[in-house]
Motif scaffolding. Structure first.
Motif, PDB file in Angstrom:
ATOM      1  N   PRO A   1      13.717 -14.288  -4.216  1.00 24.57           N
ATOM      2  CA  PRO A   1      13.444 -13.875  -2.827  1.00 24.57           C
ATOM      3  C   PRO A   1      12.428 -12.733  -2.719  1.00 24.57           C
ATOM      4  O   PRO A   1      12.250 -11.956  -3.664  1.00 24.57           O
ATOM      5  CB  PRO A   1      14.816 -13.428  -2.313  1.00 24.57           C
ATOM      6  N   LYS A   2      11.789 -12.645  -1.553  1.00 25.66           N
ATOM      7  CA  LYS A   2      10.772 -11.607  -1.273  1.00 25.66           C
ATOM      8  C   LYS A   2      11.323 -10.203  -1.483  1.00 25.66           C
ATOM      9  O   LYS A   2      10.611  -9.295  -1.845  1.00 25.66           O
ATOM     10  CB  LYS A   2      10.296 -11.726   0.182  1.00 25.66           C
ATOM     11  N   SER A   3      12.639 -10.047  -1.201  1.00 26.93           N
ATOM     12  CA  SER A   3      13.228  -8.699  -1.316  1.00 26.93           C
ATOM     13  C   SER A   3      13.377  -8.264  -2.775  1.00 26.93           C
ATOM     14  O   SER A   3      13.748  -7.111  -3.035  1.00 26.93           O
ATOM     15  CB  SER A   3      14.576  -8.641  -0.608  1.00 26.93           C
ATOM     16  N   ALA A   4      13.097  -9.168  -3.730  1.00 22.02           N
ATOM     17  CA  ALA A   4      13.033  -8.849  -5.163  1.00 22.02           C
ATOM     18  C   ALA A   4      14.261  -8.064  -5.634  1.00 22.02           C
ATOM     19  O   ALA A   4      15.387  -8.491  -5.384  1.00 22.02           O
ATOM     20  CB  ALA A   4      11.736  -8.108  -5.470  1.00 22.02           C
ATOM     21  N   THR A   5      14.049  -6.905  -6.282  1.00 23.80           N
ATOM     22  CA  THR A   5      15.182  -6.180  -6.885  1.00 23.80           C
ATOM     23  C   THR A   5      15.572  -4.937  -6.086  1.00 23.80           C
ATOM     24  O   THR A   5      16.695  -4.815  -5.603  1.00 23.80           O
ATOM     25  CB  THR A   5      14.835  -5.748  -8.333  1.00 23.80           C
ATOM     26  N   TYR A   6      14.622  -4.011  -5.936  1.00 19.32           N
ATOM     27  CA  TYR A   6      14.979  -2.719  -5.331  1.00 19.32           C
ATOM     28  C   TYR A   6      15.141  -2.818  -3.818  1.00 19.32           C
ATOM     29  O   TYR A   6      15.998  -2.163  -3.239  1.00 19.32           O
ATOM     30  CB  TYR A   6      13.954  -1.649  -5.732  1.00 19.32           C
ATOM     31  N   ARG A   7      14.327  -3.671  -3.188  1.00 20.07           N
ATOM     32  CA  ARG A   7      14.498  -3.835  -1.748  1.00 20.07           C
ATOM     33  C   ARG A   7      15.839  -4.529  -1.459  1.00 20.07           C
ATOM     34  O   ARG A   7      16.519  -4.214  -0.495  1.00 20.07           O
ATOM     35  CB  ARG A   7      13.338  -4.635  -1.153  1.00 20.07           C
ATOM     36  N   THR A   8      16.231  -5.455  -2.336  1.00 20.11           N
ATOM     37  CA  THR A   8      17.550  -6.096  -2.196  1.00 20.11           C
ATOM     38  C   THR A   8      18.644  -5.032  -2.273  1.00 20.11           C
ATOM     39  O   THR A   8      19.594  -5.044  -1.495  1.00 20.11           O
ATOM     40  CB  THR A   8      17.764  -7.161  -3.293  1.00 20.11           C
ATOM     41  N   SER A   9      18.497  -4.105  -3.234  1.00 19.91           N
ATOM     42  CA  SER A   9      19.503  -3.034  -3.371  1.00 19.91           C
ATOM     43  C   SER A   9      19.585  -2.207  -2.089  1.00 19.91           C
ATOM     44  O   SER A   9      20.678  -1.821  -1.659  1.00 19.91           O
ATOM     45  CB  SER A   9      19.155  -2.127  -4.557  1.00 19.91           C
ATOM     46  N   ASP A  10      18.435  -1.932  -1.481  1.00 16.41           N
ATOM     47  CA  ASP A  10      18.421  -1.200  -0.206  1.00 16.41           C
ATOM     48  C   ASP A  10      19.153  -1.979   0.888  1.00 16.41           C
ATOM     49  O   ASP A  10      19.868  -1.410   1.704  1.00 16.41           O
ATOM     50  CB  ASP A  10      16.967  -0.950   0.247  1.00 16.41           C
ATOM     51  N   VAL A  11      18.946  -3.292   0.897  1.00 18.17           N
ATOM     52  CA  VAL A  11      19.575  -4.129   1.929  1.00 18.17           C
ATOM     53  C   VAL A  11      21.083  -4.189   1.707  1.00 18.17           C
ATOM     54  O   VAL A  11      21.875  -4.060   2.638  1.00 18.17           O
ATOM     55  CB  VAL A  11      18.963  -5.563   1.918  1.00 18.17           C
ATOM     56  N   VAL A  12      21.488  -4.364   0.450  1.00 15.54           N
ATOM     57  CA  VAL A  12      22.924  -4.435   0.126  1.00 15.54           C
ATOM     58  C   VAL A  12      23.595  -3.087   0.406  1.00 15.54           C
ATOM     59  O   VAL A  12      24.744  -3.014   0.841  1.00 15.54           O
ATOM     60  CB  VAL A  12      23.108  -4.841  -1.355  1.00 15.54           C
TER      61      VAL A  12
ATOM     62  N   LEU B   1      20.235   9.913  -4.363  1.00 15.30           N
ATOM     63  CA  LEU B   1      19.964   9.295  -3.054  1.00 15.30           C
ATOM     64  C   LEU B   1      21.256   9.157  -2.245  1.00 15.30           C
ATOM     65  O   LEU B   1      21.300   9.465  -1.055  1.00 15.30           O
ATOM     66  CB  LEU B   1      19.325   7.907  -3.237  1.00 15.30           C
ATOM     67  N   ILE B   2      22.328   8.728  -2.930  1.00 16.66           N
ATOM     68  CA  ILE B   2      23.611   8.542  -2.238  1.00 16.66           C
ATOM     69  C   ILE B   2      24.120   9.877  -1.709  1.00 16.66           C
ATOM     70  O   ILE B   2      24.586   9.990  -0.578  1.00 16.66           O
ATOM     71  CB  ILE B   2      24.638   7.861  -3.186  1.00 16.66           C
ATOM     72  N   GLN B   3      23.972  10.919  -2.538  1.00 17.42           N
ATOM     73  CA  GLN B   3      24.421  12.255  -2.128  1.00 17.42           C
ATOM     74  C   GLN B   3      23.682  12.740  -0.876  1.00 17.42           C
ATOM     75  O   GLN B   3      24.243  13.389  -0.008  1.00 17.42           O
ATOM     76  CB  GLN B   3      24.199  13.236  -3.277  1.00 17.42           C
ATOM     77  N   LYS B   4      22.385  12.348  -0.786  1.00 16.87           N
ATOM     78  CA  LYS B   4      21.574  12.747   0.373  1.00 16.87           C
ATOM     79  C   LYS B   4      21.885  11.897   1.603  1.00 16.87           C
ATOM     80  O   LYS B   4      21.340  12.146   2.684  1.00 16.87           O
ATOM     81  CB  LYS B   4      20.074  12.593   0.041  1.00 16.87           C
ATOM     82  N   GLY B   5      22.708  10.835   1.401  1.00 16.72           N
ATOM     83  CA  GLY B   5      22.997   9.925   2.527  1.00 16.72           C
ATOM     84  C   GLY B   5      21.917   8.879   2.730  1.00 16.72           C
ATOM     85  O   GLY B   5      21.885   8.192   3.744  1.00 16.72           O
ATOM     86  N   ALA B   6      20.992   8.771   1.750  1.00 15.73           N
ATOM     87  CA  ALA B   6      19.950   7.734   1.839  1.00 15.73           C
ATOM     88  C   ALA B   6      20.495   6.483   1.164  1.00 15.73           C
ATOM     89  O   ALA B   6      20.317   6.276  -0.034  1.00 15.73           O
ATOM     90  CB  ALA B   6      18.673   8.212   1.151  1.00 15.73           C
ATOM     91  N   LEU B   7      21.219   5.653   1.946  1.00 18.12           N
ATOM     92  CA  LEU B   7      21.957   4.533   1.361  1.00 18.12           C
ATOM     93  C   LEU B   7      21.209   3.206   1.459  1.00 18.12           C
ATOM     94  O   LEU B   7      21.766   2.151   1.208  1.00 18.12           O
ATOM     95  CB  LEU B   7      23.323   4.393   2.049  1.00 18.12           C
ATOM     96  N   GLY B   8      19.932   3.268   1.888  1.00 18.32           N
ATOM     97  CA  GLY B   8      19.186   2.019   2.034  1.00 18.32           C
ATOM     98  C   GLY B   8      18.955   1.676   3.496  1.00 18.32           C
ATOM     99  O   GLY B   8      18.906   2.565   4.355  1.00 18.32           O
TER     100      GLY B   8
ATOM    101  N   THR C   1      20.818   3.188   6.600  1.00 21.04           N
ATOM    102  CA  THR C   1      20.598   4.588   7.008  1.00 21.04           C
ATOM    103  C   THR C   1      19.110   4.869   7.253  1.00 21.04           C
ATOM    104  O   THR C   1      18.727   6.008   7.516  1.00 21.04           O
ATOM    105  CB  THR C   1      21.117   5.565   5.917  1.00 21.04           C
ATOM    106  N   GLY C   2      18.289   3.823   7.120  1.00 16.87           N
ATOM    107  CA  GLY C   2      16.856   3.995   7.395  1.00 16.87           C
ATOM    108  C   GLY C   2      16.057   4.540   6.226  1.00 16.87           C
ATOM    109  O   GLY C   2      14.849   4.698   6.321  1.00 16.87           O
ATOM    110  N   ALA C   3      16.736   4.880   5.128  1.00 15.08           N
ATOM    111  CA  ALA C   3      16.009   5.356   3.943  1.00 15.08           C
ATOM    112  C   ALA C   3      16.834   5.068   2.699  1.00 15.08           C
ATOM    113  O   ALA C   3      18.069   5.131   2.720  1.00 15.08           O
ATOM    114  CB  ALA C   3      15.745   6.849   4.039  1.00 15.08           C
ATOM    115  N   GLY C   4      16.145   4.718   1.637  1.00 14.50           N
ATOM    116  CA  GLY C   4      16.808   4.477   0.349  1.00 14.50           C
ATOM    117  C   GLY C   4      15.749   4.598  -0.715  1.00 14.50           C
ATOM    118  O   GLY C   4      15.044   5.608  -0.787  1.00 14.50           O
ATOM    119  N   ILE C   5      15.575   3.537  -1.516  1.00 16.94           N
ATOM    120  CA  ILE C   5      14.494   3.518  -2.492  1.00 16.94           C
ATOM    121  C   ILE C   5      13.168   3.404  -1.728  1.00 16.94           C
ATOM    122  O   ILE C   5      12.170   4.005  -2.072  1.00 16.94           O
ATOM    123  CB  ILE C   5      14.686   2.347  -3.485  1.00 16.94           C
TER     124      ILE C   5
END
Length: 790
Positions: A233-244, A278-285, A288-292
C-alpha cells in the motif's frame, strides 16, 4: 452449529472503535445486532453505546454502508441488558486487550448465553485457551477467537483461532458465516501470540525499523521504497504506523516482548527510543495530527533523528534502485538487489532476508500451511504477494542459499538456522493445488468447507491456475464463455473495462448467442472495476476529427446495446464490483437483475466531463419515475432526487447507498464476498430462467413532467448559478439533463414512449459533446484523471 450457521441475532460486547465497527458491519450484512458496553455513570444508562453509534457517522472510511443503518443497532449495557443475550446466536467480545477484564466479563455473561450460541473473542493476540479457562464446561466447545482487521468493513482478513476445546462443526459454521455473510477471507491460526497476520506483519515492521537505522536511511526514504514499488500500500511502513497509532504500535511490540521470551529474534522486540519520545510528547500519529510525519500547511514534514526535529519530506527512492525494482523477472531482481552496493538496495535485501528467515522459522508454530501466512499478510496488510510467494517467485533454492550464507556470516538479525524442510530439494511451498504444511510434512490442498464451492475463481496464490471455462465467442472487446451450467458469462477485455465499439458489437453478438444456446447470461469481470464507462479517448478522437455523424452513430449503438440487454429473451444479470460509472452504470440499469458486491461505487458521472448520460440512463430514470408515480401521479417528485444525483455526478459509497440513490433497484441483490459474486449472479440468472422469464414489455406509455418540470428545475439551477455554486457550463449541462428527464418541451403529464426519450438523450448528448468547454473537460479528465470546472 451446522455448516450453515443460523445467525438471526448477534451481540457485540464493547463499544470501542473496533467493537462499534464490527457491530456496524454485522448490520451492513443484515444481522440484527445488539451493542453492549458499561452503563453510563449519569444520564441514559446506554449513553456509552449511544455516543459510539453517533461517532460511527464521523469515521472515515465509513463503517456503515448506509448512514440510516446506525438506528438499526440496539444499544445495551451490562447492568440491565444481559437478558438480551439469551436471544443471540453469536456473541463477539471486543473489549480492551486485557486478559483479566475479558475473563471477568465471561464470568458475568456466561449464565445468559443461549445453549446453542457461539462466543468469540475479537482479540489481536491474547491466548484463546487461557481465555477459555474461565468458561463453564458446556460453553467451551462453542468458544474460539475471531480477529477482525481494522477497519472491519474494508479489511478482507478475519483470523479464526480455535481453542483446544472448540468443536470442529462450530468452527466450520463460523467460517461459513464470516465468508458468505460478512464477505471475509478466513485464515485458521494457531493459538500463539499475535496469531499469523500481526506476528509476521509486525515483525516485518520491526525489521524495517532495525534496518532503517543500520543503513542510515530517512523515514520518508524508507516509505518511498516499501510502498507500491514492492506491491504494497501507498502508506508503506512509517505512514502506516502513524495511521495505526504509535501508541498502538508500541503496545503490540511490548506484547511480543512479553509473550515471546524464547523467540530467537527477542532482542529486537523493543520500541526504539525515538518512538518512546514521540509517544511521551503525545505525537501519536494521525489521530493527534503529528507522529513520524506531520502536516504543516500544505506541506508534509518528517522526523529527522539526526536533527532531532522535523524536515521537509523530500527523500525518495534512488533511480538506480527503482530500476532494479522494475525488473520483471523476480529472480533477476533479487540477484541485483543482493549484488548492489547502494545502501537502499542493501536495506531492501536485508528486510526481505530477515522476513523470509522469520516466516520459515516460525511457520510450523503459527500456521497449518504456508498458504495461511501468505493470505494473512495479503488480506490483512494489503500486500500483492505474501512472504513465501515472494520468496518462491524469486527462486526458492537460490534465495535460501543466500539467507543461509548471511546467517553464517552474522549478517542476519538472528543466528537461528533455517528449518530443514527449506532445503530438502523443494522449489517452493506452493504447488498448483496445494501448499506445504510443516506439521504434516506434506502439501495440503485448500479447505474442503462447502462454502468455498461458491468461489469459482478464489484469490489465487502464486502458481495456482483455475480453468478459464469454455470460450463460445470472442472479439477484441469481449469474451463469452461457460462452465456447462446453462449460463453464459460475458467479460470485457478493455482497460478498466471501458466500453468501445468492439465491446458494443461483442455484447450484442453475445446476447444473440445466449438467446439461442443458453438459459441466461451474466456480465462479469474477473477483476475490478465492473466498467469505468465509455471510452472517452475514442469519443474525443471522433469529435476532434469533426466526425459528428460517426459520433452520433456511436451513441446510437451504445443506446441500442443497452436496449438489447433490457429486451433480451433470456435474463441478463449484471455482476458488479468496484466502479460502475457512466455507461457501466447504464448497462447494469438495463439488466434483468444486478448482483452488486457491497463495495460497489456506482454513478452516472457524465456531468463531470461536460456530458449527460446517453446510454439509456436518463430514459430509464424517466420510465421508472413514471411507473413509481402511477397514472396521473406526481412524476416530478420522483424525478427530483434522481436529477440531483445525475447533475452532481454523485457516486454511491456502497451498493446499499446505490439502492438509496435509485441506481440499483429494490430487488437487486447485494453480495458481501467478491469471490462469490459470479456464483450468486449465475444463481439469479438460473432462478429467473426457471420461473419462465420474459423481458419487460416495451415502455410505450411514459408519463413525463414536461415543460413545467423543466421550468421548476431551472429555477433551482438559476439560484445556484447566481450564488456561484455552479458555472455557466454546469448550468447548461444540468438544464439539458432536466430536459431529457422531463421528456422535453411537452405538456406536464404528457405521454411519450421510450424511443422519444432515447432520441432526446442522444440529441442533447451530441450537442453538448460539440461544445469547446465539454471537449476541454474530457481532455482534462483523460490527462489528469480529475474533473475540470470551467
Amino acid at each position: 452449529m451446522s455448516q450453515k450457521p443460523l445467525v438471526r441475532r448477534a451481540a457485540v460486547l464493547g463499544a470501542g472503535v473496533m467493537g462499534a465497527q464490527i457491530a456496524a458491519h454485522l448490520t451492513n450484512a443484515g444481522v440484527d445486532t445488539v451493542l453492549f458496553d458499561l452503563a453510563a455513570k449519569e444520564g441514559d444508562p446506554n449513553g456509552v453505546v449511544l455516543k459510539a453509534l453517533a461517532n460511527l457517522g464521523k469515521l472515515s472510511p465509513a463503517p456503515l454502508a448506509s448512514k440510516s443503518l446506525a438506528e438499526a443497532i440496539t444499544p445495551a449495557n451490562y447492568d440491565s441488558g444481559l437478558d438480551q443475550l439469551k436471544d443471540c446466536d453469536l456473541i463477539i467480545e471486543a473489549i480492551a486487550e486485557r486478559m483479566d477484564w475479558k475473563q471477568d466479563l465471561y464470568r458475568k455473561i456466561a449464565p445468559f448465553v443461549a445453549p446453542h450460541a457461539v462466543l468469540a473473542s475479537n482479540t489481536s493476540g491474547l491466548g484463546i485457551n487461557t481465555l477459555a479457562e474461565v468458561l463453564p464446561e458446556e460453553l467451551r466447545h462453542r468458544f474460539c477467537g475471531v480477529h477482525f482487521f481494522n477497519p472491519p468493513r474494508y479489511m478482507h482478513l478475519a483470523e479464526l483461532i480455535p481453542a483446544r476445546t472448540t468443536d470442529q462443526a462450530i468452527l466450520d459454521g463460523l467460517e461459513t458465516f464470516l465468508t458468505t455473510t460478512l464477505g471475509k477471507g478466513v485464515v485458521i491460526a494457531k493459538d500463539t501470540p499475535n496469531f499469523i497476520g500481526n506476528r509476521i506483519g509486525v515483525f516485518s515492521i520491526l525489521s524495517v525499523i532495525h534496518h532503517t537505522h543500520a543503513f542510515g536511511l530517512g523515514f520518508d526514504e524508507v516509505d518511498a521504497l516499501t510502498g507500491p514499488l514492492l506491491g504494497r500500500p501507498k502508506s508503506a511502513t512509517y505512514r502506516t504506523s502513524d495511521v495505526v497509532g504509535l501508541d498502538t504500535m508500541a503496545h503490540v511490540i511490548k506484547t511480543m516482548a512479553d509473550t515471546l521470551p524464547n523467540d530467537p529474534w527477542h532482542p529486537y522486540f523493543n520500541a526504539p527510543a525515538w518512538l518512546g519520545a514521540l509517544i511521551q510528547k503525545g505525537a501519536l500519529g494521525q489521530k493527534t495530527g503529528a507522529g513520524i510525519f506531520r502536516k504543516v500547511g500544505k506541506d508534509i514534514v518528517v522526523l529527522d533523528l539526526e536533527k532531532q526535529d522535523y524536515r521537509a519530506s523530500d527523500r525518495g527512492a534512488a533511480p538506480e534502485v527503482v530500476e532494479i525494482l522494475k525488473t520483471k523477472n523476480p529472480a533477476e531482481k533479487f540477484a541485483k538487489l543482493r549484488a548492489s552496493e547502494h545502501p537502499q538496495a542493501k536495506f531492501l535485501w536485508a528486510c526481505f532476508r530477515d522476513l523470509f528467515h522469520y516466516s520459515a522459522f516460525h511457520l510450523a508454530d503459527i500456521a497449518d500451511t504456508a498458504r495461511d501466512v501468505d493470505f494473512a499478510i495479503r488480506w490483512g496488510y494489503g500486500w500483492q504477494l505474501g512472504p513465501f510467494e515472494t520468496w518462491q517467485a524469486a527462486g526458492w533454492t537460490q534465495v535460501a542459499q543466500w539467507i543461509a550464507e548471511d546467517i553464517a556470516a552474522g549478517k542476519a538479525m538472528s543466528s537461528a538456522p533455517l528449518p530443514a524442510w527449506v532445503t530438502d530439494g523443494r522449489a517452493g511451498v506452493h504447488g498448483p493445488s496445494a501448499s506445504f504444511s510443516p506439521a504434516k510434512g506434506a502439501d495440503v490442498p485448500r479447505s474442503s468447507n462447502p462454502v468455498y464451492c461458491r468461489q469459482r475463481f478464489p484469490d489465487p496464490l502464486i502458481g495456482e491456475r483455475f480453468a478459464p471455462g469454455e470460450t463460445v465467442y470472442e472479439n477484441d472487446g469481449v469474451r463469452l464463455w461457460h462452465d456447462g451450467d446453462g449460463i453464459a458469462v460475458c467479460s470485457f477485455k478493455t482497460k478498466m473495462h471501458t466500453v468501445n465499439n468492439h465491446v458494443l458489437a461483442g455484447l450484442q453478438e453475445a446476447i444473440g448467442i445466449a438467446e439461442r444456446d443458453f438459459r441466461g447470461m451474466v456480465i462479469w469481470q474477473p477483476k475490478e472495476p465492473f466498467s469505468a464507462g465509455a471510452d472517452l479517448a475514442g469519443a474525443l478522437g471522433l469529435l476532434q476529427a469533426g466526425d459528428v455523424a460517426g459520433f452520433n452513430a456511436m451513441v446510437a449503438d451504445f443506446q441500442a446495446t443497452s436496449q438489447r440487454i433490457k429486451y433480451s429473451l433470456v435474463p441478463v444479470v449484471g455482476a458488479v464490483r468496484g466502479l460502475a460509472l457512466g455507461g457501466g452504470c447504464e448497462f447494469q440499469m438495463h439488466t434483468a437483475r444486478t448482483v452488486a458486491h457491497l463495495e460497489s461505487y456506482i454513478g452516472l458521472v457524465e456531468a463531470g466531463v461536460g456530458l449527460l448520460p446517453a446510454g439509456g440512463g436518463l430514459k430509464e430514470f424517466a420510465v421508472r419515475a413514471s411507473q413509481a408515480a402511477g397514472p396521473g401521479g406526481d412524476v416530478f417528485a420522483q424525478l427530483k432526487p434522481l436529477f440531483e444525483n445525475v447533475a452532481m455526478a454523485k457516486v454511491s459509497a456502497s451498493a446499499l447507498e446505490a439502492k438509496e440513490l435509485g441506481l440499483l433497484r429494490k430487488d437487486d441483490v447485494i453480495a458481501f464476498h467478491a469471490h462469490e459474486l459470479l456464483h450468486i449472479a449465475k444463481q439469479q440468472a438460473l432462478a429467473l430462467a426457471e420461473s419462465g422469464y420474459r423481458p419487460p414489455l416495451p415502455a410505450r406509455r411514459v408519463q413525463v413532467a414536461g415543460n413545467v418540470g423543466i421550468a421548476t428545475f431551472k429555477m433551482m439551477l438559476v439560484n445556484m448559478l447566481e450564488g456561484r455554486f455552479i458555472s455557466e457550463h454546469d448550468y447548461e449541462i444540468a438544464t439539458r439533463i432536466a430536459t431529457v428527464l422531463c421528456g422535453g418541451d411537452v405538456d406536464r403529464g404528457a405521454i411519450v414512449d421510450e424511443e422519444w426519450l432515447i432520441r432526446l438523450e442522444r440529441e442533447h448528448f451530441v450537442a453538448l459533446a460539440q461544445m469547446p468547454k465539454t471537449q476541454a473537460r474530457i481532455k482534462h479528465m483523460l490527462e489528469t484523471g480529475k474533473p475540470l470546472r470551467n
